[in-house]
Design a protein around this motif. Sequence first.
Motif, short mmCIF file in Angstrom:
data_model
loop_
_atom_site.label_atom_id
_atom_site.label_comp_id
_atom_site.label_asym_id
_atom_site.label_seq_id
_atom_site.Cartn_x
_atom_site.Cartn_y
_atom_site.Cartn_z
N VAL A 91 2.86 -3.82 10.23
CA VAL A 91 3.91 -4.81 10.41
C VAL A 91 5.26 -4.11 10.34
N GLY A 92 6.15 -4.45 11.25
CA GLY A 92 7.47 -3.83 11.23
C GLY A 92 8.55 -4.79 11.67
N SER A 93 9.78 -4.31 11.59
CA SER A 93 10.92 -5.08 12.07
C SER A 93 11.45 -4.41 13.33
N PRO A 94 11.97 -5.19 14.28
CA PRO A 94 12.39 -4.63 15.56
C PRO A 94 13.52 -3.61 15.45
N ASP A 95 14.27 -3.62 14.33
CA ASP A 95 15.32 -2.61 14.15
C ASP A 95 14.77 -1.30 13.57
N ARG A 96 13.46 -1.26 13.31
CA ARG A 96 12.74 -0.08 12.79
C ARG A 96 13.13 0.26 11.34
N LEU B 9 8.78 -1.40 7.50
CA LEU B 9 7.42 -1.16 7.97
C LEU B 9 6.47 -1.29 6.80
N TRP B 10 5.35 -1.96 7.05
CA TRP B 10 4.31 -2.09 6.04
C TRP B 10 2.96 -1.80 6.69
N LEU B 11 2.16 -0.99 6.02
CA LEU B 11 0.77 -0.79 6.40
C LEU B 11 -0.03 -1.57 5.37
N LEU B 12 -0.80 -2.55 5.85
CA LEU B 12 -1.53 -3.48 4.99
C LEU B 12 -3.01 -3.39 5.27
N ALA B 13 -3.82 -3.70 4.24
CA ALA B 13 -5.27 -3.72 4.42
C ALA B 13 -5.88 -4.78 3.51
N ARG B 14 -7.07 -5.18 3.85
CA ARG B 14 -7.79 -6.18 3.05
C ARG B 14 -8.36 -5.57 1.77
N THR B 15 -8.36 -4.25 1.71
CA THR B 15 -8.87 -3.54 0.54
C THR B 15 -7.75 -2.65 0.00
N PRO B 16 -7.82 -2.24 -1.27
CA PRO B 16 -6.74 -1.44 -1.86
C PRO B 16 -6.58 -0.05 -1.26
N ARG B 17 -7.59 0.44 -0.55
CA ARG B 17 -7.52 1.76 0.06
C ARG B 17 -8.15 1.71 1.46
N GLY C 148 8.90 4.44 17.31
CA GLY C 148 10.26 4.80 16.93
C GLY C 148 10.59 4.68 15.46
N PHE C 149 9.59 4.50 14.60
CA PHE C 149 9.84 4.43 13.16
C PHE C 149 9.96 5.83 12.57
N ASP C 150 10.97 6.04 11.73
CA ASP C 150 11.13 7.29 10.99
C ASP C 150 10.31 7.15 9.71
N LEU C 151 9.25 7.92 9.60
CA LEU C 151 8.35 7.81 8.45
C LEU C 151 8.65 8.82 7.35
N SER C 152 9.74 9.58 7.48
CA SER C 152 10.04 10.58 6.44
C SER C 152 10.25 9.95 5.06
N PRO C 153 10.80 8.72 4.94
CA PRO C 153 10.92 8.14 3.60
C PRO C 153 9.74 7.25 3.20
N LEU C 154 8.60 7.34 3.91
CA LEU C 154 7.46 6.46 3.65
C LEU C 154 7.01 6.54 2.20
N ILE C 155 6.75 5.40 1.61
CA ILE C 155 6.27 5.30 0.22
C ILE C 155 4.80 4.91 0.25
N GLU C 156 3.96 5.69 -0.41
CA GLU C 156 2.55 5.37 -0.59
C GLU C 156 2.47 4.41 -1.77
N THR C 157 1.88 3.26 -1.60
CA THR C 157 1.85 2.25 -2.65
C THR C 157 0.63 2.43 -3.55
N PRO C 158 0.84 2.75 -4.83
CA PRO C 158 -0.29 2.87 -5.75
C PRO C 158 -0.98 1.51 -5.95
N GLN C 159 -2.30 1.50 -5.84
CA GLN C 159 -3.08 0.30 -6.09
C GLN C 159 -4.10 0.64 -7.18
N SER C 160 -4.07 -0.10 -8.27
CA SER C 160 -5.01 0.19 -9.37
C SER C 160 -6.32 -0.57 -9.20
N ALA C 161 -6.39 -1.51 -8.26
CA ALA C 161 -7.61 -2.30 -8.07
C ALA C 161 -8.74 -1.43 -7.55
#
Length: 160
Positions: A114-119, A122-130, A147-160
């Motif tokens: 999922v993203g926004s048109p201004d780039r 951005l979210w990468l989502l899943a039905r499972t934690p990994r 056209g998304f700049d992924l250099s500042p991408l944050i990996e989201t920790p999931q404890s589930a």
Amino acid sequence: MTSHPELATVASVDIERYMGTWYEIARLPMRHEPEDATDVTATYSLKDDGKVEVRNRMRRRGEIEEAIGEATALDDSASRLEVSFLPEGLRWIPFTKGDYWIIGLEPDYSVALVGSPDRKYLWLLARTPRIEPTTRARYLALARAQGFDLSPLIETPQSA
């Protein structure tokens, strides 16, 4: 300001199949979601009026924080939505809605990009934690190609 072609979304989304809980796998930084947020989820439920209740949760410093908003599909494809987290009586105010455009979706609705048109968002989502590294790489390649700049991408920790 960089100019991009219009953000391509998936052709259509079965909004009922999209409902339920999604785990955030990765995201671009945003002010409403601090970098130290963990266990981030979004739970969507269809309302009687056809709009979608959005319930975002995250853990921060050991505490669960929750924000409840509402999403509205912009067209019949349901791949472009606007989301507002303002109180219900203030949602009419212009420029208070965020773009939530579904630009990638597994056929079984197990992974979404999922993203926004201004780039900016951005979210990468899943039905499972990994998810599988190859699936993650494929979706992030799709984001880069759009056209998304992924250099500042944050990996989201999931404890589930």
